[in-house]
Design a protein around this motif. Structure first.
Motif, PDB file in Angstrom:
ATOM      1  N   GLU A  99     -12.477   3.328  -0.848  1.00 31.36           N
ATOM      2  CA  GLU A  99     -12.548   4.254  -1.980  1.00 31.36           C
ATOM      3  C   GLU A  99     -11.591   5.435  -1.784  1.00 31.36           C
ATOM      4  O   GLU A  99     -11.297   6.162  -2.724  1.00 31.36           O
ATOM      5  N   ILE A 100     -11.092   5.629  -0.540  1.00 28.72           N
ATOM      6  CA  ILE A 100     -10.218   6.761  -0.221  1.00 28.72           C
ATOM      7  C   ILE A 100      -8.752   6.336  -0.116  1.00 28.72           C
ATOM      8  O   ILE A 100      -7.873   6.988  -0.666  1.00 28.72           O
ATOM      9  N   ILE A 101      -8.488   5.249   0.628  1.00 21.73           N
ATOM     10  CA  ILE A 101      -7.105   4.792   0.799  1.00 21.73           C
ATOM     11  C   ILE A 101      -6.900   3.470   0.051  1.00 21.73           C
ATOM     12  O   ILE A 101      -7.852   2.717  -0.145  1.00 21.73           O
ATOM     13  N   PRO A 102      -5.661   3.184  -0.373  1.00 14.98           N
ATOM     14  CA  PRO A 102      -5.410   1.996  -1.197  1.00 14.98           C
ATOM     15  C   PRO A 102      -5.266   0.691  -0.413  1.00 14.98           C
ATOM     16  O   PRO A 102      -5.165  -0.373  -1.019  1.00 14.98           O
ATOM     17  N   HIS A 103      -5.259   0.717   0.903  1.00 16.15           N
ATOM     18  CA  HIS A 103      -5.038  -0.481   1.716  1.00 16.15           C
ATOM     19  C   HIS A 103      -6.177  -1.493   1.539  1.00 16.15           C
ATOM     20  O   HIS A 103      -7.332  -1.117   1.399  1.00 16.15           O
ATOM     21  N   ARG A 104      -5.801  -2.775   1.547  1.00  8.56           N
ATOM     22  CA  ARG A 104      -6.765  -3.866   1.418  1.00  8.56           C
ATOM     23  C   ARG A 104      -6.417  -4.954   2.426  1.00  8.56           C
ATOM     24  O   ARG A 104      -5.330  -4.981   2.985  1.00  8.56           O
ATOM     25  N   GLN A 105      -7.349  -5.894   2.620  1.00 12.44           N
ATOM     26  CA  GLN A 105      -7.096  -7.010   3.518  1.00 12.44           C
ATOM     27  C   GLN A 105      -5.893  -7.793   3.004  1.00 12.44           C
ATOM     28  O   GLN A 105      -5.749  -7.917   1.795  1.00 12.44           O
ATOM     29  N   PRO A 106      -5.006  -8.287   3.857  1.00 12.26           N
ATOM     30  CA  PRO A 106      -5.115  -8.242   5.314  1.00 12.26           C
ATOM     31  C   PRO A 106      -4.498  -6.998   5.945  1.00 12.26           C
ATOM     32  O   PRO A 106      -4.300  -6.964   7.160  1.00 12.26           O
ATOM     33  N   PHE A 107      -4.195  -5.968   5.146  1.00 12.64           N
ATOM     34  CA  PHE A 107      -3.486  -4.814   5.712  1.00 12.64           C
ATOM     35  C   PHE A 107      -4.368  -3.597   5.942  1.00 12.64           C
ATOM     36  O   PHE A 107      -3.889  -2.585   6.425  1.00 12.64           O
TER      37      PHE A 107
ATOM     38  N   GLY B  57      -5.335   8.678   9.794  1.00 11.63           N
ATOM     39  CA  GLY B  57      -4.831   9.981   9.371  1.00 11.63           C
ATOM     40  C   GLY B  57      -4.863  10.124   7.857  1.00 11.63           C
ATOM     41  O   GLY B  57      -5.172  11.198   7.332  1.00 11.63           O
ATOM     42  N   CYS B  58      -4.565   9.030   7.151  1.00 14.38           N
ATOM     43  CA  CYS B  58      -4.621   9.040   5.682  1.00 14.38           C
ATOM     44  C   CYS B  58      -6.029   9.357   5.199  1.00 14.38           C
ATOM     45  O   CYS B  58      -6.199  10.122   4.252  1.00 14.38           O
ATOM     46  N   VAL B  59      -7.021   8.767   5.832  1.00 13.80           N
ATOM     47  CA  VAL B  59      -8.405   9.045   5.441  1.00 13.80           C
ATOM     48  C   VAL B  59      -8.682  10.545   5.594  1.00 13.80           C
ATOM     49  O   VAL B  59      -9.262  11.171   4.709  1.00 13.80           O
ATOM     50  N   ALA B  60      -8.232  11.116   6.712  1.00 16.88           N
ATOM     51  CA  ALA B  60      -8.461  12.550   6.948  1.00 16.88           C
ATOM     52  C   ALA B  60      -7.844  13.392   5.838  1.00 16.88           C
ATOM     53  O   ALA B  60      -8.451  14.370   5.388  1.00 16.88           O
ATOM     54  N   MET B  61      -6.651  13.024   5.385  1.00 15.42           N
ATOM     55  CA  MET B  61      -5.958  13.829   4.376  1.00 15.42           C
ATOM     56  C   MET B  61      -6.409  13.509   2.953  1.00 15.42           C
ATOM     57  O   MET B  61      -6.561  14.402   2.131  1.00 15.42           O
ATOM     58  N   LEU B  62      -6.631  12.229   2.658  1.00 15.59           N
ATOM     59  CA  LEU B  62      -6.921  11.836   1.279  1.00 15.59           C
ATOM     60  C   LEU B  62      -8.381  12.032   0.891  1.00 15.59           C
ATOM     61  O   LEU B  62      -8.724  11.899  -0.279  1.00 15.59           O
TER      62      LEU B  62
ATOM     63  N   LYS C 212      -9.745  14.891   1.111  1.00 13.82           N
ATOM     64  CA  LYS C 212      -9.801  16.240   0.543  1.00 13.82           C
ATOM     65  C   LYS C 212      -9.793  16.111  -0.977  1.00 13.82           C
ATOM     66  O   LYS C 212      -9.016  15.324  -1.522  1.00 13.82           O
ATOM     67  N   PRO C 213     -10.647  16.857  -1.684  1.00 14.95           N
ATOM     68  CA  PRO C 213     -10.744  16.710  -3.147  1.00 14.95           C
ATOM     69  C   PRO C 213      -9.409  16.801  -3.875  1.00 14.95           C
ATOM     70  O   PRO C 213      -9.146  16.029  -4.803  1.00 14.95           O
ATOM     71  N   GLU C 214      -8.522  17.704  -3.440  1.00  8.99           N
ATOM     72  CA  GLU C 214      -7.239  17.864  -4.136  1.00  8.99           C
ATOM     73  C   GLU C 214      -6.291  16.679  -3.928  1.00  8.99           C
ATOM     74  O   GLU C 214      -5.291  16.547  -4.633  1.00  8.99           O
ATOM     75  N   ASN C 215      -6.590  15.789  -2.970  1.00 11.64           N
ATOM     76  CA  ASN C 215      -5.737  14.625  -2.708  1.00 11.64           C
ATOM     77  C   ASN C 215      -6.347  13.321  -3.231  1.00 11.64           C
ATOM     78  O   ASN C 215      -5.777  12.254  -3.028  1.00 11.64           O
ATOM     79  N   LYS C 216      -7.503  13.398  -3.876  1.00 14.41           N
ATOM     80  CA  LYS C 216      -8.189  12.199  -4.368  1.00 14.41           C
ATOM     81  C   LYS C 216      -7.254  11.399  -5.274  1.00 14.41           C
ATOM     82  O   LYS C 216      -6.619  11.938  -6.168  1.00 14.41           O
ATOM     83  N   GLY C 217      -7.159  10.094  -5.005  1.00 13.89           N
ATOM     84  CA  GLY C 217      -6.337   9.206  -5.818  1.00 13.89           C
ATOM     85  C   GLY C 217      -4.878   9.154  -5.430  1.00 13.89           C
ATOM     86  O   GLY C 217      -4.114   8.382  -5.988  1.00 13.89           O
ATOM     87  N   LYS C 218      -4.461   9.979  -4.469  1.00 16.22           N
ATOM     88  CA  LYS C 218      -3.060   9.979  -4.035  1.00 16.22           C
ATOM     89  C   LYS C 218      -2.868   8.955  -2.912  1.00 16.22           C
ATOM     90  O   LYS C 218      -3.820   8.351  -2.433  1.00 16.22           O
ATOM     91  N   ILE C 219      -1.627   8.803  -2.493  1.00 12.83           N
ATOM     92  CA  ILE C 219      -1.282   7.870  -1.419  1.00 12.83           C
ATOM     93  C   ILE C 219      -0.579   8.641  -0.312  1.00 12.83           C
ATOM     94  O   ILE C 219       0.210   9.548  -0.575  1.00 12.83           O
ATOM     95  N   GLY C 220      -0.851   8.261   0.932  1.00 14.22           N
ATOM     96  CA  GLY C 220      -0.150   8.829   2.080  1.00 14.22           C
ATOM     97  C   GLY C 220       0.982   7.894   2.478  1.00 14.22           C
ATOM     98  O   GLY C 220       0.759   6.697   2.666  1.00 14.22           O
ATOM     99  N   TYR C 221       2.175   8.438   2.579  1.00 15.92           N
ATOM    100  CA  TYR C 221       3.350   7.650   2.965  1.00 15.92           C
ATOM    101  C   TYR C 221       3.839   8.090   4.330  1.00 15.92           C
ATOM    102  O   TYR C 221       3.740   9.262   4.688  1.00 15.92           O
ATOM    103  N   PHE C 222       4.429   7.134   5.070  1.00 20.08           N
ATOM    104  CA  PHE C 222       5.052   7.465   6.353  1.00 20.08           C
ATOM    105  C   PHE C 222       6.296   8.300   6.110  1.00 20.08           C
ATOM    106  O   PHE C 222       7.117   7.977   5.253  1.00 20.08           O
TER     107      PHE C 222
END
Length: 142
Positions: free
Chosen positions: A10-18, A69-74, A76-86
């Motif tokens: 529900e926080i990060i967009p990654h899905r199996q198998p990734f 790390g993405c979970v930690a950042m995303l 936060k309410p202001e980051n909901k629905g965003k994506i973390g990129y390398f």
């Protein structure tokens, strides 16, 4: 705060198998996360890395750390629905092999952030206490 796989999705967009983290054991939004990855012989990458001696690729250990790390950042309410990129991987070191049956503890602490760009200090530790990998990860929230 602990999170299940379903809550992580529900926080990060990654899905199996990734999707490379199973649970989040500790979470301080925007500050740090500690996640777990139970490495199974059924992981798709073991079919080719390597058939006679299965070893988790180092880049996937780094990716699992980045997802924590993405979970930690995303979360936060202001980051909901965003994506973390390398944005970068610095000082990566691989100390011990990760093989089927290992349980990785993935620790990421956000040490710097300016706007959407940040840096996380990351470490993957095996169940026997041995460090598998460590790196400094740069990310961009977009």
């Amino acid at each position: 705060m602990k999170l299940t796989t379903k809550e992580i999705m529900e926080i990060i967009p990654h899905r199996q198998p990734f999707l490379l983290i199973d649970t989040v054991e500790e979470l301080e939004p925007g500050v740090r996360a500690v996640a777990k990855k139970c490495v199974s012989y059924n992981e798709p990458f073991f079919a080719g890395h390597f058939p006679q001696e299965p070893v988790m690729p180092g880049v996937l250990i780094i990716e699992a750390l980045a997802q924590a790390g993405c979970v930690a950042m995303l979360c936060k309410p202001e980051n909901k629905g965003k994506i973390g990129y390398f944005g970068g991987i610095n000082s990566a070191k691989f100390k011990n092999k990760v093989v089927p049956g290992d349980v990785l503890t993935l620790e990421v602490e956000i040490i710097k952030q300016k706007g959407p760009i940040g840096i996380g200090k990351a470490k993957a530790v095996k169940q026997d206490g041995k460090v598998a990998a460590m790196a400094e990860l740069t990310f961009a929230i977009g």
